[in-house]
Design a protein around this motif. Structure first.
Motif, PDB file in Angstrom:
ATOM      1  N   PRO A 225     101.813  14.023  58.271  1.00  0.00           N
ATOM      2  CA  PRO A 225     100.525  14.739  58.253  1.00  0.00           C
ATOM      3  C   PRO A 225     100.576  15.952  59.176  1.00  0.00           C
ATOM      4  N   ARG A 226     100.666  17.135  58.617  1.00  0.00           N
ATOM      5  CA  ARG A 226     100.877  18.330  59.427  1.00  0.00           C
ATOM      6  C   ARG A 226      99.638  18.752  60.205  1.00  0.00           C
ATOM      7  N   ARG A 227      98.443  18.533  59.658  1.00  0.00           N
ATOM      8  CA  ARG A 227      97.253  19.154  60.235  1.00  0.00           C
ATOM      9  C   ARG A 227      96.670  18.378  61.413  1.00  0.00           C
ATOM     10  N   ALA A 228      96.583  17.061  61.317  1.00  0.00           N
ATOM     11  CA  ALA A 228      95.801  16.313  62.308  1.00  0.00           C
ATOM     12  C   ALA A 228      96.630  15.299  63.072  1.00  0.00           C
ATOM     13  N   ASN A 229      97.935  15.443  63.110  1.00  0.00           N
ATOM     14  CA  ASN A 229      98.759  14.447  63.797  1.00  0.00           C
ATOM     15  C   ASN A 229      98.490  14.478  65.304  1.00  0.00           C
ATOM     16  N   TRP A 326      97.483   1.902  62.837  1.00  0.00           N
ATOM     17  CA  TRP A 326      98.826   1.829  63.423  1.00  0.00           C
ATOM     18  C   TRP A 326      98.805   2.330  64.859  1.00  0.00           C
ATOM     19  N   ASN A 327      99.485   1.607  65.737  1.00  0.00           N
ATOM     20  CA  ASN A 327      99.503   1.892  67.171  1.00  0.00           C
ATOM     21  C   ASN A 327     100.896   1.681  67.732  1.00  0.00           C
ATOM     22  N   VAL A 328     101.086   2.094  68.975  1.00  0.00           N
ATOM     23  CA  VAL A 328     102.250   1.699  69.755  1.00  0.00           C
ATOM     24  C   VAL A 328     101.763   1.278  71.133  1.00  0.00           C
ATOM     25  N   GLY A 329     102.588   0.532  71.851  1.00  0.00           N
ATOM     26  CA  GLY A 329     102.212   0.130  73.193  1.00  0.00           C
ATOM     27  C   GLY A 329     103.097  -0.980  73.710  1.00  0.00           C
ATOM     28  N   THR A 362      99.483   4.362  53.773  1.00  0.00           N
ATOM     29  CA  THR A 362      99.971   5.700  54.096  1.00  0.00           C
ATOM     30  C   THR A 362      99.186   6.244  55.277  1.00  0.00           C
ATOM     31  N   TYR A 363      99.654   7.363  55.836  1.00  0.00           N
ATOM     32  CA  TYR A 363      98.994   7.943  57.001  1.00  0.00           C
ATOM     33  C   TYR A 363      97.511   8.200  56.751  1.00  0.00           C
ATOM     34  N   GLU A 364      97.194   8.745  55.585  1.00  0.00           N
ATOM     35  CA  GLU A 364      95.829   9.175  55.303  1.00  0.00           C
ATOM     36  C   GLU A 364      95.184   8.347  54.194  1.00  0.00           C
ATOM     37  N   SER A 365      95.525   7.053  54.125  1.00  0.00           N
ATOM     38  CA  SER A 365      94.880   6.156  53.161  1.00  0.00           C
ATOM     39  C   SER A 365      93.395   6.056  53.453  1.00  0.00           C
ATOM     40  N   PRO A 366      92.551   5.935  52.413  1.00  0.00           N
ATOM     41  CA  PRO A 366      91.111   5.748  52.660  1.00  0.00           C
ATOM     42  C   PRO A 366      90.858   4.429  53.372  1.00  0.00           C
ATOM     43  N   ASN A 367      89.714   4.330  54.044  1.00  0.00           N
ATOM     44  CA  ASN A 367      89.362   3.126  54.799  1.00  0.00           C
ATOM     45  C   ASN A 367      89.284   1.925  53.865  1.00  0.00           C
ATOM     46  N   LYS A 368      90.029   0.873  54.188  1.00  0.00           N
ATOM     47  CA  LYS A 368      90.073  -0.323  53.347  1.00  0.00           C
ATOM     48  C   LYS A 368      90.189  -1.537  54.270  1.00  0.00           C
ATOM     49  N   PRO A 369      89.061  -2.070  54.753  1.00  0.00           N
ATOM     50  CA  PRO A 369      89.109  -3.170  55.726  1.00  0.00           C
ATOM     51  C   PRO A 369      89.916  -4.356  55.203  1.00  0.00           C
ATOM     52  N   THR A 370      90.682  -4.986  56.088  1.00  0.00           N
ATOM     53  CA  THR A 370      91.447  -6.185  55.748  1.00  0.00           C
ATOM     54  C   THR A 370      90.553  -7.400  55.952  1.00  0.00           C
ATOM     55  N   ILE A 371      90.239  -8.088  54.874  1.00  0.00           N
ATOM     56  CA  ILE A 371      89.352  -9.249  54.923  1.00  0.00           C
ATOM     57  C   ILE A 371      90.072 -10.418  54.260  1.00  0.00           C
ATOM     58  N   PRO A 372      90.301 -11.536  54.979  1.00  0.00           N
ATOM     59  CA  PRO A 372      90.004 -11.714  56.402  1.00  0.00           C
ATOM     60  C   PRO A 372      91.013 -10.939  57.262  1.00  0.00           C
ATOM     61  N   HIS A 384     105.845  -1.471  52.101  1.00  0.00           N
ATOM     62  CA  HIS A 384     105.286  -0.966  50.842  1.00  0.00           C
ATOM     63  C   HIS A 384     106.064   0.282  50.429  1.00  0.00           C
ATOM     64  N   PRO A 385     106.389   0.452  49.134  1.00  0.00           N
ATOM     65  CA  PRO A 385     107.154   1.641  48.711  1.00  0.00           C
ATOM     66  C   PRO A 385     106.484   2.963  49.068  1.00  0.00           C
ATOM     67  N   GLN A 386     105.136   2.976  49.203  1.00  0.00           N
ATOM     68  CA  GLN A 386     104.454   4.223  49.541  1.00  0.00           C
ATOM     69  C   GLN A 386     104.359   4.463  51.047  1.00  0.00           C
ATOM     70  N   SER A 387     104.800   3.494  51.831  1.00  0.00           N
ATOM     71  CA  SER A 387     104.740   3.650  53.287  1.00  0.00           C
ATOM     72  C   SER A 387     105.668   4.774  53.731  1.00  0.00           C
TER      73      SER A 387
END
Length: 807
Positions: A225-229, A326-329, A362-372, A384-387
């Protein structure tokens, strides 16, 4: 029982063939010993045999990896120490790292890489560059190096040392000079890596965390993502083992979720401060926009924190943005050693992990909550192949960041008094500068310059100077202090306390008060850096004590608070704003009542007036058009300095230049020169001759097409013989030829006057693959009529040029 001198036999330990010692060690041996240098073919093959005895089961020498781990993390840095217990010593040594069950005679047998800490003590061997040896042969009791663990998939590694003392070389295959480390399993089964032990260290230690982002389009080009990384603000804390900020296999709290999805540390900080009894320091550092910048443009984000015996773990996290979650730490990194000391340095490469709260790939996937909600886990290259990290072969993910945690000071009495290196105590005792600045807020200065050298090089008193620059005076009615500052000083090795030639260190900061409530005692100490040259004893005090009071009005309902933290940055960059500072409840009231002391303070802060802020810049302009209309060129953008130049120097760049790429420029067809005309195809009368040229460059990107590559023109050599009968016959043949040509055109070339012809054959293969060849085809007589008397009723042949392009 002492064994008689005998040559040392190494045949039972093939791995030791990789050990070698530099020629400098020969000073410790006799000439007879040097004659017994054996050579063999192979990697690191030179070996030095010394006469002497080999003693088994000794304990005075040891090889140790800091923290005594049984496993290593691929790519991580470890401090390796080789030491002798007094009064023993060693003159030389060799240190190698071998893959398990390897002999060391090949380059691929060695694992990981060493890093030199002290070049005066250690160096790489000139004839075996993977091994470390001493720089000079002399008596020593301790050396240290860093070992960088090999990549994943290497397996177990054997760290192995040899010691040279007098005429004895000690080798150890199993024991105190050998350390085996195996690769840490990268899979997580819902538990933390290892159980956390109780800490036995004393005092406190102060650390600096520095975060180096390596996530860029160059290192991770797929869908970058070039613009908002960016990296979000870092949030974490030093804490006890009773509190878990986050961990692999656990579930993200609401605070972790907000950091993971939104990059907001507010809720996470609130959660940490609610655990005030389990937390010593809240760790915070600024966000980084964009995610990667050279260090000469912007310093890496950093934060300082402290640890003590009960709160010796540190955890932090930062969001990789944009991303689903996604995070690091680091999670529960233990900074306490088994030797009751404090780790000096941790260097850890980081890969991204999934918080389990959003199902984007993907980096800019739309919001899709993981339930549960799912458990926190590391990302893999097969998710995932698109990752953007997908690898069909399942390789490891390239690290996206590196964190360096380095100890910068120790306070209070320490259990482990052995320094990590020669300069360690000096570094730990460096005083923290807490000079109060009484400069009016209306005076805007640059930072103080470093102190100049003392004007006196002897023990006579002199002075040194530092200076700063007045950048802006917002209120002319309020005088601004001087821009120069002077301080008395003396030359090196002098002390101005009592004229003694003892050189003392600075005082260590005061230890914590001996009690948690009421009147107690605290102490501080210093040490002698240089004793008098005449051998006299230093009489200057090395320890001071004084009374201290904590929470004067001690009562069952009183609560013990920590010291106030540093003020946050002002909320405004110019004009009037607000700033906050915090403290935590260290001990709740004994009677169980609520603590009424305030835990946060807010006050106004005044920044320079907005129109007078030095180095106020306009936004960047749009990028200019590319300097070329096609192909590679350059483009620029500018910004303007909005503040007055006389308010101070502004070193920010005002113009940027970058490369640009437009569609490729058209390339026209290129041809060779025409060849010479061929000979006439007739020996008399009218004929024709041809000439050709070849294609050197085919047209590309819309360039001009290729013109004709073959030309004909008429030729007439001489008139044919004028025999009337022959002439009439030829005229007749010509008429018949024209007539047969007409008939052929009418009947698709199959009939001629007086005969029937077969169709034209296919064109033959070209005589050349390139450079101009010839093709032929034929028409043969199928049937000749009796009335036919024309010589034109015969087999036909045609020729044409082919493959005229250049070779």
């Amino acid at each position: 029982m002492r064994l008689p001198p005998a040559p040392l036999r190494l045949s039972q330990s093939p791995a030791l063939l990789a050990l070698a010692l530099p020629l400098a060690l020969a000073l410790a041996f006799s000439d007879e010993t040097l004659d017994k240098v054996a050579k063999s073919e192979g990697y690191c093959s030179r070996i030095l045999r010394a006469q002497g005895t080999r003693r088994e089961g000794y304990t005075e020498f040891s090889l140790r990896v800091e923290g005594d781990p049984d496993f290593y993390k691929p790519g991580s840095s470890y401090r390796v120490t080789l030491s002798a217990a007094p009064p023993s010593y060693f003159r030389g040594f060799t240190l190698i790292a071998l893959k398990e069950n390897r002999e060391g005679d090949k380059e691929e047998d060695h694992a990981g890489t060493f890093q030199i800490i002290d070049e005066e003590e250690t160096q790489f061997m000139s004839n075996c560059p993977v091994a470390v040896t001493e720089s000079t042969p002399r008596r020593r009791t301790r050396i240290q190096v860093f070992w960088i663990a090999p990549p994943a998939g290497t397996g177990c590694v054997i760290l192995k040392a040899s010691i040279v003392q007098k005429r004895i070389i000690y080798f150890q295959d199993e024991g105190s000079l050998t350390k085996k480390l195996c690769e840490q399993d990268s899979t997580f089964d819902g538990v933390t890596d290892k159980p956390i032990l109780d800490c036995c260290a004393c005092g406190t230690a102060k650390y600096r965390l520095t975060f180096y982002g390596n996530w860029s389009e160059k290192t991770h080009p797929k869908d970058y993502p070039r613009r908002a990384n960016h990296w979000s603000a870092i949030i974490g804390g030093s804490h006890s083992k009773n509190y878990v900020l986050w961990e692999y296999g656990g579930y993200a709290s609401e605070g972790v979720k907000q950091v993971a999805e939104l990059g907001s540390p507010v809720k996470m900080e609130e959660e940490i401060r609610q655990q005030s009894d389990e937390v010593l320091t809240v760790i915070k550092a600024k966000a980084q926009w964009p995610a990667w910048q050279p260090l000469n443009v912007r310093a890496a984000p950093s934060a300082e924190f402290s640890v003590d015996r009960t709160r010796h773990l540190m955890s932090f996290l930062t969001m990789m943005g944009p991303s689903p979650d996604w995070n690091v730490g680091l999670s529960a990194e233990d900074l306490c050693t088994k030797e009751c000391g404090w780790v000096q340095k941790v260097v850890q490469d980081l890969i991204p992990w999934d918080a389990g709260t959003d199902s984007g790939v993907t980096y800019e996937s739309p919001n899709k909550p993981t339930i549960p909600q799912e458990k926190i886990r590391p990302l893999t290259s097969l998710d995932h192949p698109q990752s953007p990290f997908y690898d069909p072969e399942g390789g490891s993910i390239t690290q996206v960041a590196r964190v360096v945690i380095e100890r910068i000071a120790r306070k209070g009495e320490q259990c482990n008094i052995v320094p990590d290196n020669v300069d360690d105590i000096v570094a730990d005792l460096a005083p923290e500068e807490k000079d109060e600045d009484d400069t009016p807020e209306t005076c805007i200065y640059s930072n103080w310059s470093p102190w100049s050298a003392c004007s006196s090089s002897t023990c006579d008193k002199g002075k040194r100077m530092r200076q700063r620059m007045l950048k802006a005076q917002l209120d002319l009615s309020v005088p601004c202090p001087d821009t120069q500052d002077f301080q008395p000083c003396m030359g090196p090795g002098c002390s101005d306390e009592d004229g003694s030639t003892c050189t003392m260190s600075e005082w260590i900061t005061w230890s914590p008060c001996s009690i948690s409530c009421g009147m107690g005692m605290r102490s501080r100490e210093r040490y002698v850096k240089q004793f008098p040259e005449d051998g006299s004893v230093c009489t200057l005090p090395t320890e001071e004590t004084e009374k201290c009071t904590v929470n004067e009005e001690c009562s069952p309902s009183s609560c013990l608070m920590t010291e106030w933290g540093e003020w946050d940055e002002c909320s405004a960059t110019c004009g009037m704003g607000m700033k906050k500072r915090h403290r935590m409840v260290k001990m709740s009231p004994a009677d169980g009542s609520m603590c009424k002391a305030e835990t946060s303070q807010v006050e106004k802060c005044m920044m320079p007036e907005c129109h007078t802020i030095p180095c106020l810049l306009s936004p960047w302009s749009e990028w200019s058009d590319c300097s070329v209309t096609c192909g590679k060129g350059m483009r620029t953008r500018q910004r303007m300095l909005k503040s007055l130049a006389e308010l101070g120097d502004c070193n920010e760049e005002l113009e940027q230049v970058e490369k640009c790429m437009l569609p490729e420029c058209p390339i026209d067809c290129e041809l060779t020169e025409w060849s010479q005309w061929s000979e006439c195809n007739k020996s008399c009368g009218k004929g024709h001759m041809i000439r050709t040229r070849m294609i050197q460059m085919e047209p590309q990107f819309g360039g001009a097409p290729c013109p004709e590559t073959i030309q004909r023109k008429k030729c007439r050599i001489r008139k044919c013989i004028r025999n009337p009968s022959i002439q009439k016959l030829r005229w007749r043949e010509a008429r018949e030829s024209r007539r047969s040509e007409q008939l052929r055109e009418e009947s698709d070339g199959e009939q001629f006057p007086g005969c029937r012809m077969r169709p034209w054959t296919a064109w033959s293969e070209c005589t050349k693959l390139c450079g101009g060849g010839i093709q032929e085809r034929y028409m043969t007589v199928k049937k000749r009529f009796k009335s036919s008397q024309f010589t034109s009723c015969k087999d036909k042949k045609e020729i044409r040029a082919c493959n005229v392009h250049p070779c």
